[in-house]
Design an enzyme around this catalytic site. Structure first.
Site, PDB file in Angstrom:
ATOM      1  N   LYS A 206      16.621 -20.943   5.524  1.00 25.96           N
ATOM      2  CA  LYS A 206      16.134 -20.647   6.882  1.00 25.96           C
ATOM      3  C   LYS A 206      16.820 -19.350   7.305  1.00 25.96           C
ATOM      4  CE  LYS A 206      14.784 -23.726  10.135  1.00 25.96           C
ATOM      5  NZ  LYS A 206      13.335 -23.855  10.014  1.00 25.96           N
TER       6      LYS A 206
HETATM    7  N1  PPE Z   1       8.555 -24.884   6.794  1.00 23.96           N
HETATM    8  C1  PPE Z   1       8.953 -23.881   7.603  1.00 23.96           C
HETATM    9  C2  PPE Z   1       8.550 -22.495   7.268  1.00 23.96           C
HETATM   10  C3  PPE Z   1       9.728 -24.177   8.730  1.00 23.96           C
HETATM   11  O1  PPE Z   1      10.127 -23.185   9.518  1.00 23.96           O
HETATM   12  C4  PPE Z   1      10.065 -25.516   9.021  1.00 23.96           C
HETATM   13  C5  PPE Z   1      10.885 -25.860  10.231  1.00 23.96           C
HETATM   14  C6  PPE Z   1       9.637 -26.522   8.147  1.00 23.96           C
HETATM   15  C7  PPE Z   1       8.884 -26.169   7.039  1.00 23.96           C
HETATM   16  C8  PPE Z   1       9.981 -27.969   8.367  1.00 23.96           C
HETATM   17  O2  PPE Z   1      11.366 -28.203   8.218  1.00 23.96           O
HETATM   18  P1  PPE Z   1      12.098 -29.400   8.979  1.00 23.96           P
HETATM   19  O3  PPE Z   1      12.225 -28.988  10.401  1.00 23.96           O
HETATM   20  O4  PPE Z   1      13.387 -29.542   8.284  1.00 23.96           O
HETATM   21  O5  PPE Z   1      11.235 -30.593   8.817  1.00 23.96           O
HETATM   22  N2  PPE Z   1      10.690 -25.036  11.347  1.00 23.96           N
HETATM   23  C9  PPE Z   1      11.689 -25.015  12.390  1.00 23.96           C
HETATM   24  C10 PPE Z   1      11.559 -23.810  13.260  1.00 23.96           C
HETATM   25  C11 PPE Z   1      10.272 -23.605  13.956  1.00 23.96           C
HETATM   26  C12 PPE Z   1      10.311 -22.374  14.796  1.00 23.96           C
HETATM   27  O6  PPE Z   1       9.258 -21.842  15.084  1.00 23.96           O
HETATM   28  O7  PPE Z   1      11.384 -21.926  15.185  1.00 23.96           O
HETATM   29  C13 PPE Z   1      11.733 -26.296  13.182  1.00 23.96           C
HETATM   30  O8  PPE Z   1      10.795 -27.093  13.124  1.00 23.96           O
HETATM   31  O9  PPE Z   1      12.731 -26.510  13.875  1.00 23.96           O
END
Ligand code: PPE
Length: 316
Positions: A159
């Site tokens: 991230k």
């Molecule tokens: N893919 C991406 C690209 C992504 O950013 C997230 C989380 C996920 C999958 C799912 O990951 P998880 O939250 O561990 O299930 N995206 C984070 C940020 C969103 C934003 O716009 O800022 C979030 O959901 O917190």
């Protein structure tokens, strides 16, 4: 967007919202070398609890390692405690928590060595990222014209702030075209993920999701796979093509901010009958109950905010 938040934790101290400032010449602001997490706290019968907090902080450290950071100024334990104390200080029940590592000094030679690394944590009240209607009715998505990242270009598992330019391109295009969210294909053309969510497809009662190697491995994805297994579904991690999405019985996305949201339409093709499908509805309901501590089977995922209160020391 205005933030409902009174305090942040910045560089080792709790500071009032207005005082949480970093300098313009912070190289991470220029080169996207920040590392972040997105975490949620929910109301449970035993007060607020943070969902999978330690798993998020583990991923936070992995993201930093992927970019090449070697020494971080705070331990995992300090960060976990700071997140919990921040929720207490703000008096929050349900909130979103955003830790961010950045280069405070140095980094102008595009190297993460010999830099001063710092971090902050924000927490604010944030309802569902895609909106309450999204949870009920699903959303309309398009396939982005830009590809998702590739590990040989910029790593997909971290991230890393700069990685999100890829998502910003896709989501801006999507909203300007009248959709609610974009789905990105990987550089070889198979389905990767949403701009901030992982993706699942249901076909003949079997749940499919793209394999791990080219995606951000979401903790919501992991939780949904576990819940689906627990209630007797088969979940297969395999490559999914764009047209498989069009003809699926159900498609849904998962993420901390978005939670579990059905895609009612993709590229002007309605998915299933164009509403949230039954398997998505079932998983969404169980997820909402699990994160709110109403299902004993998932209490391992919760850290209760008022369980143990401790003092946070810088650098411990
Ligand atoms: N893919 C991406 C690209 C992504 O950013 C997230 C989380 C996920 C999958 C799912 O990951 P998880 O939250 O561990 O299930 N995206 C984070 C940020 C969103 C934003 O716009 O800022 C979030 O959901 O917190």
């Amino acid at each position: 967007m205005s933030f409902d938040s009174d305090y942040l934790w910045l560089e080792g101290d709790f500071v009032p919202f207005e005082d949480a400032k970093v300098h313009f010449l912070t190289s991470s602001l220029h080169y996207g070398t920040g590392i972040f997490e997105g975490i949620r706290s929910y109301t449970t019968p035993n007060g607020p609890a943070v969902f999978r907090l330690k798993d998020h902080i583990d991923r936070f450290f992995k993201s930093a390692k992927i970019l090449g950071y070697r020494d971080l100024p705070y331990s995992k334990e300090t960060i976990v405690e700071a997140c919990l104390e921040l929720i207490r200080r703000n008096g929050f029940e349900e909130c979103y928590i955003r830790p961010l590592i950045y280069i405070k000094g140095g980094g102008w030679n595009l190297v993460v060595d010999d830099v001063e690394v710092e971090m902050g944590i924000a927490a604010w009240k944030w309802g569902n990222y895609l909106g309450e209607d999204a949870l009920k009715y699903g959303i309309r998505a398009n396939i982005a014209t830009n590809s998702r990242l590739h590990p040989n270009i910029t790593m997909t598992k971290g991230k890393i702030a700069g990685n999100y330019v890829n998502s910003v391109l896709a989501k801006t295009e999507s909203l300007r075209a009248g959709f609610d969210e974009a789905i990105l294909l990987d550089p070889s053309g198979t389905v990767a993920e949403g701009t901030g969510e992982n993706i699942f497809v249901v076909e003949d009662g079997v749940i499919y999701t793209p394999p791990r190697e080219m995606i951000l491995e979401g903790l919501t994805r992991d939780s949904i796979i576990a819940i689906a297994h627990d209630i007797g579904y088969t979940v297969k991690e395999e490559k999914i093509s764009r047209d498989q999405l069009y003809i699926a019985d159900e498609v849904f996305v998962t993420g901390t901010a978005a939670e579990v949201v059905a895609l009612s339409e993709i590229d002007h093709r309605s998915i299933g009958d164009g509403t949230m499908g039954p398997i998505c509805a079932k998983l969404q309901k169980i997820y909402h109950e699990a994160v709110r501590g109403r299902l004993d089977g998932y209490s391992r995922w919760l850290d209760y905010v008022h369980d143990n209160q401790s003092t946070i020391q810088k650098g411990t």
